[in-house]
Design a protein around this motif. Structure first.
Motif, PDB file in Angstrom:
ATOM      1  N   ARG A 188       0.652  -1.302   0.096  1.00 50.03           N
ATOM      2  CA  ARG A 188      -0.001   0.039   0.136  1.00 50.03           C
ATOM      3  C   ARG A 188       0.966   1.247   0.052  1.00 50.03           C
ATOM      4  O   ARG A 188       0.654   2.197  -0.728  1.00 50.03           O
ATOM      5  CB  ARG A 188      -0.843   0.276   1.288  1.00 50.03           C
ATOM      6  CG  ARG A 188      -1.794   1.188   1.589  1.00 50.03           C
ATOM      7  CD  ARG A 188      -2.475   1.754   0.273  1.00 50.03           C
ATOM      8  NE  ARG A 188      -3.420   0.640  -0.039  1.00 50.03           N
ATOM      9  CZ  ARG A 188      -4.115   0.641  -1.245  1.00 50.03           C
ATOM     10  NH1 ARG A 188      -3.966   1.431  -1.951  1.00 50.03           N
ATOM     11  NH2 ARG A 188      -5.055  -0.390  -1.481  1.00 50.03           N
ATOM     12  N   ASN A 191       1.855   1.624  -3.407  1.00 51.27           N
ATOM     13  CA  ASN A 191       0.940   1.981  -4.630  1.00 51.27           C
ATOM     14  C   ASN A 191      -0.003   2.542  -3.670  1.00 51.27           C
ATOM     15  O   ASN A 191      -1.164   2.166  -3.740  1.00 51.27           O
ATOM     16  CB  ASN A 191       0.563   0.577  -5.015  1.00 51.27           C
ATOM     17  CG  ASN A 191       1.269  -0.239  -5.713  1.00 51.27           C
ATOM     18  OD1 ASN A 191       1.962  -0.112  -6.808  1.00 51.27           O
ATOM     19  ND2 ASN A 191       2.054  -1.149  -4.867  1.00 51.27           N
ATOM     20  N   SER A 193      -2.054   5.133  -4.870  1.00 53.09           N
ATOM     21  CA  SER A 193      -3.240   5.410  -5.801  1.00 53.09           C
ATOM     22  C   SER A 193      -4.208   4.218  -6.292  1.00 53.09           C
ATOM     23  O   SER A 193      -5.178   4.513  -6.769  1.00 53.09           O
ATOM     24  CB  SER A 193      -2.801   6.189  -6.916  1.00 53.09           C
ATOM     25  OG  SER A 193      -2.007   5.172  -7.880  1.00 53.09           O
ATOM     26  N   GLN A 194      -3.660   3.005  -5.915  1.00 49.09           N
ATOM     27  CA  GLN A 194      -4.486   1.914  -6.439  1.00 49.09           C
ATOM     28  C   GLN A 194      -5.796   1.566  -5.299  1.00 49.09           C
ATOM     29  O   GLN A 194      -5.689   1.823  -4.116  1.00 49.09           O
ATOM     30  CB  GLN A 194      -3.561   0.593  -6.307  1.00 49.09           C
ATOM     31  CG  GLN A 194      -2.548   0.480  -7.223  1.00 49.09           C
ATOM     32  CD  GLN A 194      -2.849   0.441  -8.566  1.00 49.09           C
ATOM     33  OE1 GLN A 194      -4.082  -0.259  -8.956  1.00 49.09           O
ATOM     34  NE2 GLN A 194      -2.168   0.469  -9.329  1.00 49.09           N
ATOM     35  N   LYS A 195      -6.751   1.368  -5.851  1.00 45.05           N
ATOM     36  CA  LYS A 195      -8.075   1.150  -5.170  1.00 45.05           C
ATOM     37  C   LYS A 195      -8.118  -0.198  -4.463  1.00 45.05           C
ATOM     38  O   LYS A 195      -8.894  -0.189  -3.409  1.00 45.05           O
ATOM     39  CB  LYS A 195      -9.294   1.326  -6.223  1.00 45.05           C
ATOM     40  CG  LYS A 195      -9.332   2.671  -6.549  1.00 45.05           C
ATOM     41  CD  LYS A 195     -10.561   2.512  -7.671  1.00 45.05           C
ATOM     42  CE  LYS A 195     -10.990   4.139  -8.309  1.00 45.05           C
ATOM     43  NZ  LYS A 195     -12.016   4.241  -9.203  1.00 45.05           N
ATOM     44  N   GLU A 201      -4.318  -7.276  -7.232  1.00 43.17           N
ATOM     45  CA  GLU A 201      -3.781  -6.979  -8.458  1.00 43.17           C
ATOM     46  C   GLU A 201      -2.817  -8.271  -8.765  1.00 43.17           C
ATOM     47  O   GLU A 201      -1.914  -8.309  -9.637  1.00 43.17           O
ATOM     48  CB  GLU A 201      -2.624  -6.034  -8.002  1.00 43.17           C
ATOM     49  CG  GLU A 201      -3.325  -4.775  -7.673  1.00 43.17           C
ATOM     50  CD  GLU A 201      -4.082  -3.985  -8.777  1.00 43.17           C
ATOM     51  OE1 GLU A 201      -3.751  -4.181 -10.052  1.00 43.17           O
ATOM     52  OE2 GLU A 201      -5.117  -3.534  -8.604  1.00 43.17           O
TER      53      GLU A 201
END
Length: 255
Positions: A188, A191, A193-195, A201
């Motif tokens: 996290r 990343n 910006s990842q939802k 992923e």
């Protein structure tokens, strides 16, 4: 072979064709296996002994618990799996149960089933003009593997000594580190910006291996193996299984 109009497969032969140390007794003592067999019998067997099943289920997974196919059948009156003797003797299981056993001993076999299910659904979609969405069926996983370079990046890295000595509060992060090389929090941070999360992923191959690692980790915990040692063992298995999946010529033909 057939028994009572049911198609049975020799899981003894399946073991002979598979490299590695796998035993039917280990599979049968697994709690997930017992739950699966119980559900299958409930659907197909009106004479299934639920009282004995409840006792077996309560003991499944314990370190000192052992269960043979013969004992399972005698105690529960099960019809989905059986042991036979003689020239063609061995352990036979209904194809539904044999497939479950195959997925337990082989990550590649599990991939075959996923791909075959996908193919059949695509044929159904073409026939009935229905929209088939693979992401919806397999936990919204995006299949992104297109080149050998990407595949190489998906092979887990050998964990560092510092990681082996670190005790994780969450067993889920032991699996994350073994397969992805980082905890959920570390992913996290890299990343933001990842939802989704680290597992959202993941590729299909990674999720298949992750499923296997979960079962193996449970067994290692039952054996009293320390977390650092389990992490190292799981990391080695993750590397081996991912390499095996990507080096399979027959698997590549499916893509």
């Amino acid at each position: 072979m057939q028994s009572n109009s049911l198609d049975f497969i020799s899981i003894t032969d399946m073991l002979k064709a598979k490299d590695g140390d796998f035993f039917i007794s280990d599979w049968l003592r697994n709690r997930n296996t017992i739950e699966y067999l119980g559900i299958w019998e409930r659907i197909h067997n009106p004479d299934f002994n639920y009282g004995e099943f409840a006792i077996i289920k309560s003991q499944a997974g314990l370190n000192n618990y052992k269960l043979s196919v013969k004992e399972w059948v005698e105690k529960t009156n099960a019809i989905g799996i059986k042991a036979t003797s003689g020239r063609y003797g061995g352990t036979y299981a209904h194809q539904d149960i044999a497939f479950e056993f195959g997925m337990w001993i082989s990550a590649e076999f599990k991939i075959y089933l996923v791909k075959e299910f996908q193919r059949l659904k695509e044929e159904e979609s073409n026939t009935k003009k229905l929209e088939w969405n693979l992401q919806r069926t397999i936990s919204k996983i995006n299949y992104r593997i297109h080149t050998d370079a990407i595949k190489e990046n998906l092979i887990p890295k050998t964990i560092a000594p510092a990681q082996r000595n670190f005790v994780y509060a969450d067993e889920a992060d032991v699996l994350n580190t073994a397969l992805f090389g980082k905890t959920a929090k570390q992913w996290r941070e890299v990343n933001p910006s990842q939802k989704g999360n680290i597992r959202d992923e993941a590729s299909i191959e990674q999720l298949v291996v992750l499923s296997n690692l979960e079962s193996i980790n449970a067994m290692l915990i039952q054996q009293g193996i320390s977390q650092p040692e389990r992490l190292q063992k799981l990391n080695s298995l993750a590397i081996s299984q991912m390499k095996s999946l990507f080096s399979s010529n027959s698997l590549n033909k499916l893509k």
